[in-house]
Scaffold this motif. Structure first.
Motif, PDB file in Angstrom:
ATOM      1  N   GLU B  13      33.130  19.632  93.660  1.00 11.84           N
ATOM      2  CA  GLU B  13      32.905  18.218  93.980  1.00 11.84           C
ATOM      3  C   GLU B  13      33.279  18.000  95.441  1.00 11.84           C
ATOM      4  O   GLU B  13      34.357  18.402  95.852  1.00 11.84           O
ATOM      5  N   ASP B  14      32.380  17.390  96.221  1.00 12.09           N
ATOM      6  CA  ASP B  14      32.658  17.267  97.654  1.00 12.09           C
ATOM      7  C   ASP B  14      33.488  16.041  98.012  1.00 12.09           C
ATOM      8  O   ASP B  14      33.908  15.884  99.147  1.00 12.09           O
ATOM      9  N   GLU B  15      33.699  15.160  97.044  1.00 14.37           N
ATOM     10  CA  GLU B  15      34.481  13.950  97.311  1.00 14.37           C
ATOM     11  C   GLU B  15      35.930  14.198  96.872  1.00 14.37           C
ATOM     12  O   GLU B  15      36.204  14.277  95.667  1.00 14.37           O
ATOM     13  N   ASP B  17      38.649  12.483  96.561  1.00 12.63           N
ATOM     14  CA  ASP B  17      39.276  11.540  95.626  1.00 12.63           C
ATOM     15  C   ASP B  17      38.843  11.805  94.187  1.00 12.63           C
ATOM     16  O   ASP B  17      39.630  11.709  93.248  1.00 12.63           O
ATOM     17  N   LEU B  18      37.564  12.098  94.045  1.00 14.76           N
ATOM     18  CA  LEU B  18      37.040  12.365  92.708  1.00 14.76           C
ATOM     19  C   LEU B  18      37.534  13.707  92.201  1.00 14.76           C
ATOM     20  O   LEU B  18      37.907  13.854  91.039  1.00 14.76           O
ATOM     21  N   ALA B  21      41.144  13.408  91.066  1.00 15.21           N
ATOM     22  CA  ALA B  21      41.286  12.650  89.818  1.00 15.21           C
ATOM     23  C   ALA B  21      40.850  13.489  88.621  1.00 15.21           C
ATOM     24  O   ALA B  21      41.546  13.556  87.598  1.00 15.21           O
ATOM     25  N   LEU B  22      39.709  14.142  88.775  1.00 15.84           N
ATOM     26  CA  LEU B  22      39.178  14.936  87.665  1.00 15.84           C
ATOM     27  C   LEU B  22      40.098  16.121  87.363  1.00 15.84           C
ATOM     28  O   LEU B  22      40.388  16.424  86.195  1.00 15.84           O
ATOM     29  N   ASP B  58      28.802  19.507  90.943  1.00 13.37           N
ATOM     30  CA  ASP B  58      28.069  18.400  91.565  1.00 13.37           C
ATOM     31  C   ASP B  58      26.809  18.972  92.209  1.00 13.37           C
ATOM     32  O   ASP B  58      26.753  20.161  92.509  1.00 13.37           O
ATOM     33  N   ARG B  60      24.809  17.352  94.960  1.00 12.92           N
ATOM     34  CA  ARG B  60      24.721  17.124  96.409  1.00 12.92           C
ATOM     35  C   ARG B  60      26.041  17.527  97.060  1.00 12.92           C
ATOM     36  O   ARG B  60      26.943  16.698  97.224  1.00 12.92           O
ATOM     37  N   LEU B  88      27.766  17.424  86.919  1.00 14.03           N
ATOM     38  CA  LEU B  88      28.388  16.102  86.945  1.00 14.03           C
ATOM     39  C   LEU B  88      28.012  15.471  88.272  1.00 14.03           C
ATOM     40  O   LEU B  88      28.467  15.907  89.322  1.00 14.03           O
ATOM     41  N   ALA B  90      26.222  11.996  90.720  1.00 13.33           N
ATOM     42  CA  ALA B  90      25.853  10.598  90.899  1.00 13.33           C
ATOM     43  C   ALA B  90      24.364  10.516  91.169  1.00 13.33           C
ATOM     44  O   ALA B  90      23.798   9.453  91.349  1.00 13.33           O
ATOM     45  N   LYS B 113      28.288  10.682  86.613  1.00  9.06           N
ATOM     46  CA  LYS B 113      29.677  10.316  86.916  1.00  9.06           C
ATOM     47  C   LYS B 113      30.041   8.906  86.468  1.00  9.06           C
ATOM     48  O   LYS B 113      31.063   8.694  85.829  1.00  9.06           O
TER      49      LYS B 113
END
Lengths: 426, 133
Positions: B13-15, B17-18, B21-22, B58, B60, B88, B90, B113
């Protein structure tokens, strides 16, 4: 170019040649060693014969052809002008695709000089991408067999390496020995389409990611596994959560609507089992149904039904209709979801015992952002985009949509979709 | 495969914060061990050195996109062919998604997501790995 004389010159030449002929005959008879009467008789008989022949010829042909020549010349000049100055690029080719000539717009499209392009193979310029190359390659065969080619997408590769998207049409003429090919440049439209798709994809990613972050981090914040919040803090966290959920749903709706509108929605037909599929959608609403103490009835006839359809579109339709039914039905009301088969169509219905839609609003119901007049006073959340999406999605599935509603009694929506798989193309 | 019983999950996951959390949810609520990657290259590297029991992927992401990562993992005849992958994302471009699902073949799921809470995601992992809660 073939030389064509004007009508006046043609007539003068005609008279001159007759005069020369008669002069020749006179000289010929005068030179014979006959008596004068015999020579005069010979000259008179021959010229009379020639005049008779001319008269018969004039009678035999319906009209002297001077006006036709004029019309022909005028037409030819008109066609040449139309061909040369047409805003559509034209290419004339032989059977095998060898270019005979091109108009100015085609030269501009190929970005070459006329001498460079005439005599070369059209299909050294004209190709397609992986999807269309085969179709383009078949054009010479089709045209030489007498068939027309209509609106085939292709790519023109210019000498400088630049690619232009074109719509190719071609038709044979001159006994199928030659064909006229038109190439309409659609590069600009193609780029706009790509930009639109990219925008939707980017927007969905950019908008959804922060919402997911809010939701997940709020979930961690309120998780007893991480720590304990006091009651007041819990209330605030719940409020943030609800807003984030609402925002997420809104973004989904807007993206669905814009994709349907832009035509960037890529369809994928698959076979689903309808009863199970509807149950899955209903499950999403369990919490809201429970909290409002609604009765959910299922009326599936037959109990199981295979349907070839774009499941993404059908999900949009069902979730929006069920969501509305759940939303606008007062506590302890009933929501009935069902389907039945009739004359090659499946009729899926969502019925509620809700507040109903006032009659004056029926016409405007499927407009974008429309909300019935009685919902605006009732403090029920909504954007009014749901039914707009439903109508667009049903149209995309080649189905039809109908509804009946009475204020204070309830509303029933019926979505009719074709059962046969060939009409389920999207 | 792991010798101890703790299941290992790779989260791509490139974000940040996400990702955090995950990952937290998976370790705290799920009791799993997590590996994390912010881009496609790191994902492929971790996947082949650690051979996790499951992957959240993810689409992207920088360097290699999700489909390319999936292609490389599925090219592995033993572990990579079988490992459950849950996309997973968006992303709502069905064209991109269906291509990824095609590459992934069986053992590939697709989750959006915004529609999945952490709690539901932990449940999803338990279901995929056949773990009894």
């Amino acid at each position: 170019m073939k030389v064509i004389f004007s009508p006046l010159i043609t007539r003068l030449l005609y008279i001159l040649s007759v005069a020369v002929l008669i002069g020749g005959i006179t000289v010929f008879f005068l030179s014979l060693p006959w008596t004068l009467e015999q020579r005069l008789l010979g000259i008179t008989a021959s010229t009379s014969l020639i005049f008779l022949l001319i008269i018969f010829r004039q009678l035999g042909t319906p009209r002297p052809d001077e006006p036709d020549v004029a019309r022909f010349v005028a037409n030819r000049e008109l066609f040449e002008e139309l061909y040369e100055n047409s805003p559509v690029p034209y290419v004339r080719t032989r059977k095998d695709g060898t270019i005979i000539d091109v108009n100015a717009k085609a030269l501009q499209l190929f970005n070459v000089r006329e001498s460079e392009v005439v005599g070369s193979d059209l299909f050294s310029y004209l190709t397609g991408d992986e999807k269309t190359a085969d179709h383009i390659a078949r054009i010479p065969n089709l045209v030489s067999a007498g068939a027309f080619v209509n609106d085939q997408e292709g790519i023109v590769k210019r000498a400088d390496g630049e690619m232009r998207w074109v719509i190719v049409s071609a038709f044979p003429y001159a006994n199928q020995s030659e064909s006229l090919v038109t190439l309409v440049d659609i590069t600009k439209q193609k780029n706009i389409d790509a930009a639109k798709s990219e925008f939707v994809s980017l927007a969905s990613h950019q908008l959804r990611t922060p919402i997911s972050s809010i939701k997940w981090n709020m979930e961690l914040l309120s998780s007893p596994l991480i720590g304990t919040l006091n009651d007041k803090q819990k209330q605030y966290v719940d409020k943030v959560n609800r807003s984030a959920v609402r925002m997420g749903l809104l973004i989904n709706d807007f993206l669905d609507a814009s994709q349907l509108e832009m035509g960037t929605f890529e369809g994928h037909a698959e076979t689903i089992e309808l009863a199970g599929f509807i149950d899955e959608q209903l499950e999403e609403f369990v919490e809201r149904v429970m909290s409002k103490q609604l009765v959910v009835k299922r009326a599936y006839t037959p109990e199981q039904l295979n349907l070839t359809v774009d499941s993404h579109l059908l999900r949009m339709v069902l979730t929006n209709l069920i969501s509305n039914a759940v939303k606008y039905t007062p506590p302890k009301g009933t929501v009935t979801v069902g389907y039945e088969v009739h004359e090659g169509q499946v009729h899926i219905s969502v019925t509620d015992t809700g507040m109903g839609i006032p009659e004056q609003d029926h016409e405007k119901l499927f407009g974008k952002f429309f909300r019935a007049s009685n919902t605006r006073e009732s403090l029920i959340e909504g954007t009014g985009i749901g039914l707009y999406i439903v109508r667009q999605a049903v149209k995309k599935m080649f189905g039809s949509l109908s509804f009946g509603s009475k204020e204070g009694v309830g509303t029933r929506f019926v979505v009719s979709l074709p059962l046969s798989s060939d009409s389920a193309r999207v | 495969m792991n010798t101890d019983t703790t299941k290992k999950i790779l989260i791509v996951e490139d974000e940040p914060d996400l990702l955090e959390a995950l990952s937290t949810a998976m370790t705290v609520a799920g009791g799993f061990e997590t590996l994390t990657a912010l881009d496609g290259e790191k994902a492929v590297e971790l996947a082949f050195t650690e051979k996790p029991d499951m992957i959240f992927l993810d689409i992207r992401i920088p360097k290699l996109d999700g489909s390319q990562v999936l292609e490389q993992i599925r090219a592995d005849e033993a572990w990579g062919k079988e490992v459950p992958v849950s996309i997973l994302t968006a992303q709502s471009d069905m064209g991109v998604l269906s291509r990824a699902l095609e590459i992934g073949g069986p053992n590939t799921n697709y989750l959006t997501k915004t529609d999945w809470s952490l709690e539901k995601l932990v449940g999803h992992v338990n279901e995929v790995l056949g773990v009894n809660q």
